[in-house]
Design an enzyme around this catalytic site. Structure first.
Site, PDB file in Angstrom:
ATOM      1  N   LYS A 164       0.845  -1.196   0.000  1.00 15.49           N
ATOM      2  CA  LYS A 164       0.000   0.000   0.000  1.00 15.49           C
ATOM      3  C   LYS A 164       0.876   1.241   0.000  1.00 15.49           C
ATOM      4  O   LYS A 164       2.007   1.149   0.467  1.00 15.49           O
ATOM      5  CB  LYS A 164      -0.932   0.040   1.206  1.00 15.49           C
ATOM      6  CG  LYS A 164      -0.330  -0.282   2.579  1.00 15.49           C
ATOM      7  CD  LYS A 164       0.837   0.460   3.138  1.00 15.49           C
ATOM      8  CE  LYS A 164       0.787   1.932   3.346  1.00 15.49           C
ATOM      9  NZ  LYS A 164       2.037   2.469   3.960  1.00 15.49           N
ATOM     10  N   TYR A 209      -4.586   4.258   5.980  1.00 16.50           N
ATOM     11  CA  TYR A 209      -5.124   3.371   7.029  1.00 16.50           C
ATOM     12  C   TYR A 209      -6.404   3.959   7.625  1.00 16.50           C
ATOM     13  O   TYR A 209      -7.299   3.222   8.025  1.00 16.50           O
ATOM     14  CB  TYR A 209      -4.089   3.150   8.136  1.00 16.50           C
ATOM     15  CG  TYR A 209      -2.954   2.257   7.714  1.00 16.50           C
ATOM     16  CD1 TYR A 209      -3.172   0.900   7.482  1.00 16.50           C
ATOM     17  CD2 TYR A 209      -1.667   2.742   7.536  1.00 16.50           C
ATOM     18  CE1 TYR A 209      -2.145   0.064   7.082  1.00 16.50           C
ATOM     19  CE2 TYR A 209      -0.630   1.913   7.135  1.00 16.50           C
ATOM     20  CZ  TYR A 209      -0.872   0.581   6.909  1.00 16.50           C
ATOM     21  OH  TYR A 209       0.144  -0.248   6.512  1.00 16.50           O
TER      22      TYR A 209
HETATM   23  P1  NAD Z   1      12.424   1.518   2.177  1.00 20.93           P
HETATM   24  O1  NAD Z   1      12.876   2.871   1.743  1.00 20.93           O
HETATM   25  O2  NAD Z   1      12.950   0.982   3.451  1.00 20.93           O
HETATM   26  O3  NAD Z   1      12.715   0.458   1.031  1.00 20.93           O
HETATM   27  C1  NAD Z   1      12.516   0.737  -0.328  1.00 20.93           C
HETATM   28  C2  NAD Z   1      13.315  -0.247  -1.150  1.00 20.93           C
HETATM   29  O4  NAD Z   1      13.175   0.112  -2.530  1.00 20.93           O
HETATM   30  C3  NAD Z   1      14.809  -0.230  -0.837  1.00 20.93           C
HETATM   31  O5  NAD Z   1      15.294  -1.528  -0.846  1.00 20.93           O
HETATM   32  C4  NAD Z   1      15.406   0.538  -2.002  1.00 20.93           C
HETATM   33  O6  NAD Z   1      16.732   0.125  -2.304  1.00 20.93           O
HETATM   34  C5  NAD Z   1      14.466   0.160  -3.135  1.00 20.93           C
HETATM   35  N1  NAD Z   1      14.461   1.135  -4.219  1.00 20.93           N
HETATM   36  C6  NAD Z   1      14.535   0.840  -5.520  1.00 20.93           C
HETATM   37  N2  NAD Z   1      14.525   1.955  -6.258  1.00 20.93           N
HETATM   38  C7  NAD Z   1      14.457   2.991  -5.410  1.00 20.93           C
HETATM   39  C8  NAD Z   1      14.422   4.396  -5.576  1.00 20.93           C
HETATM   40  N3  NAD Z   1      14.431   4.973  -6.792  1.00 20.93           N
HETATM   41  N4  NAD Z   1      14.371   5.172  -4.479  1.00 20.93           N
HETATM   42  C9  NAD Z   1      14.319   4.629  -3.255  1.00 20.93           C
HETATM   43  N5  NAD Z   1      14.344   3.290  -3.029  1.00 20.93           N
HETATM   44  C10 NAD Z   1      14.418   2.486  -4.099  1.00 20.93           C
HETATM   45  O7  NAD Z   1      10.823   1.588   2.200  1.00 20.93           O
HETATM   46  P2  NAD Z   1       9.841   0.621   2.976  1.00 20.93           P
HETATM   47  O8  NAD Z   1       9.453   1.255   4.254  1.00 20.93           O
HETATM   48  O9  NAD Z   1      10.360  -0.750   2.993  1.00 20.93           O
HETATM   49  O10 NAD Z   1       8.538   0.732   2.030  1.00 20.93           O
HETATM   50  C11 NAD Z   1       8.423  -0.004   0.827  1.00 20.93           C
HETATM   51  C12 NAD Z   1       6.943  -0.188   0.509  1.00 20.93           C
HETATM   52  O11 NAD Z   1       6.336  -0.914   1.546  1.00 20.93           O
HETATM   53  C13 NAD Z   1       6.138   1.084   0.376  1.00 20.93           C
HETATM   54  O12 NAD Z   1       5.138   0.932  -0.584  1.00 20.93           O
HETATM   55  C14 NAD Z   1       5.497   1.240   1.738  1.00 20.93           C
HETATM   56  O13 NAD Z   1       4.301   2.005   1.720  1.00 20.93           O
HETATM   57  C15 NAD Z   1       5.243  -0.188   2.084  1.00 20.93           C
HETATM   58  N6  NAD Z   1       5.176  -0.425   3.546  1.00 20.93           N
HETATM   59  C16 NAD Z   1       4.099  -1.067   4.017  1.00 20.93           C
HETATM   60  C17 NAD Z   1       3.986  -1.289   5.371  1.00 20.93           C
HETATM   61  C18 NAD Z   1       2.794  -2.046   5.905  1.00 20.93           C
HETATM   62  O14 NAD Z   1       2.617  -2.078   7.118  1.00 20.93           O
HETATM   63  N7  NAD Z   1       2.002  -2.661   5.063  1.00 20.93           N
HETATM   64  C19 NAD Z   1       4.986  -0.857   6.232  1.00 20.93           C
HETATM   65  C20 NAD Z   1       6.094  -0.224   5.705  1.00 20.93           C
HETATM   66  C21 NAD Z   1       6.182   0.005   4.341  1.00 20.93           C
END
Ligand code: NAD
Length: 368
Positions: free
Chosen positions: A132, A219
């Site tokens: 999401k 949410y």
């Molecule tokens: P994060 O920044 O920790 O991770 C993002 C990942 O994408 C990294 O591994 C990064 O290397 C990669 N990536 C590839 N291309 C990129 C770019 N151009 N710029 C930045 N990163 C790039 O983020 P996250 O917190 O893991 O979030 C990722 C997804 O998961 C999002 O859609 C977020 O909304 C979702 N999320 C959902 C929940 C949940 O509870 N359902 C919780 C956290 C995150």
């Protein structure tokens, strides 16, 4: 809110895996009955939540990874015993089509990349779970649903709260009118981004599409809709003041909005990236009682109370429950409880909220 799958999909050849074990020698012995998931994007959520959850899931396991960082690939390969042939980068990702170990692709990337990787996975004939919010806007979200339908694969959104007891209880209280008709809803999901780095995708409009509404407010949108069990008819919204311009010159710092439901019930909602207290709640008031989850949306530590006393419910490993349930649906050729269409609906609501906030809080009506 019936999200059902056409009968044609059930007869599609891709469902052959439901009936028989793949017999693939690369699957670990104890994983024979499990479907293989490949995580795309190995950031915080994959690292700290999904990958550990996939060690506890009964219906699926971590079969592969897709990453642009070779050092991460090495570390994950070691830690999770992932064969080289199941490790992809963003360039050779499409070759996943030829890999029988991978049944499902789970997209865990910045929001601007969700559509591309969902559509590429669908073309590779893999089922998709997408995080999401589903996409940057409703049109993009719809194109993801269409691509999955055209390729005969299922699409689920990572809405984990549908798979845990506290929010399920709210759905029951609201939708079954346990305390009579719902009269009002309050939903807040705030965090504090103003202590951390400025160089994060969540603060970049091109990558995130917007600020706290996209990331956290979704949410609250979900909470209001699943309390009511129906879609809102209109929204009004206002952006909050920007007190931290260093952080919030591309995306909103905070936003408040109201969702109006048939019969005049209003959900008052708020989301902020600059709340030191990190307020986090979902509450409802009905004719003969009330309920309140606080915190409501975190991974753990949820607490709930109703006008009759404390909710005696367990905090569970939500991602385990979510993925097991979604994979069970996929196995049966059925939509999960949180299908792509639900993600499209939410993007329509979010776009309407932004439209209102960008137009001095004008009332924006919604049609689905
Ligand atoms: P994060 O920044 O920790 O991770 C993002 C990942 O994408 C990294 O591994 C990064 O290397 C990669 N990536 C590839 N291309 C990129 C770019 N151009 N710029 C930045 N990163 C790039 O983020 P996250 O917190 O893991 O979030 C990722 C997804 O998961 C999002 O859609 C977020 O909304 C979702 N999320 C959902 C929940 C949940 O509870 N359902 C919780 C956290 C995150």
């Amino acid at each position: 809110m019936g999200f059902t799958l056409g009968a044609t999909l059930l007869s599609s050849p891709i469902y052959s895996f439901m009936a028989a074990e793949t017999g693939n020698p690369n699957k670990m012995k104890n994983n024979k009955d499990k479907l293989g998931i490949a995580l795309v994007g190995l950031g915080q959520y994959s690292t700290n939540q999904l990958a550990p959850a996939l060690e506890e899931t009964e219906n699926c396991y971590l079969a592969g990874i897709v990453t642009g960082t070779p050092t991460k690939a090495e570390a994950w390969k070691e830690k999770y015993n992932i064969p080289d042939k199941n490790i992809y980068n963003y360039e050779n990702f499409d070759e996943i089509a030829n890999n029988d170990n991978i049944d499902i692709v789970y997209v865990v990337l910045p929001i601007s990349m969700h559509a591309e990787y969902t559509i590429r996975a669908a073309k590779a004939k893999k089922h998709v779970i997408c995080e999401k919010p589903m996409a940057l806007n409703a049109e993009e979200a719809q194109s993801m649903v269409d691509a999955c339908a055209e390729n005969g694969v299922l699409l689920a959104i990572g809405y984990r709260l549908h798979y845990e007891p506290f929010n399920q209880r709210v759905m029951e209280l609201g939708q079954n009118e346990v305390f009579g008709k719902v009269q009002s809803i309050e939903a807040v999901d705030n965090s504090n981004m103003t202590r951390g780095s400025l160089d994060v995708w969540r603060l970049n409009k091109d990558l995130a599409g917007g600020g706290p509404l996209m990331d956290l407010g979704i949410y609250c949108v979900q909470g209001a809709v699943y309390t009511m069990g129906k879609n809102p008819v209109a929204v009004t919204a206002r952006f909050g003041e920007v007190t931290e311009p260093e952080y919030f010159h591309e995306v909103e710092q905070s936003i408040t909005w109201e969702m109006e439901f048939e019969g005049g019930v209003v959900a008052k909602c708020e989301s902020s990236y600059a709340d030191k207290e990190g307020k986090n709640l979902l509450a409802g008031k009905a004719e003969n009682g009330w309920w309140r989850l606080e915190p409501a949306y975190g991974y753990s530590g949820k607490k709930g109370e109703t006008s009759e006393g404390k909710m005696d419910l367990p905090n569970i490993y939500e991602q385990v429950s979510q993925m097991d349930s979604q994979v069970e649906s996929f196995r049966k050729g059925e939509q999960s409880k949180t299908p792509g269409e639900m993600g499209v609906r939410d993007m329509k609501i979010i776009m309407a909220i932004y439209e209102s906030a960008n137009n001095d809080g004008k009332r924006v009506e919604l049609k689905f």
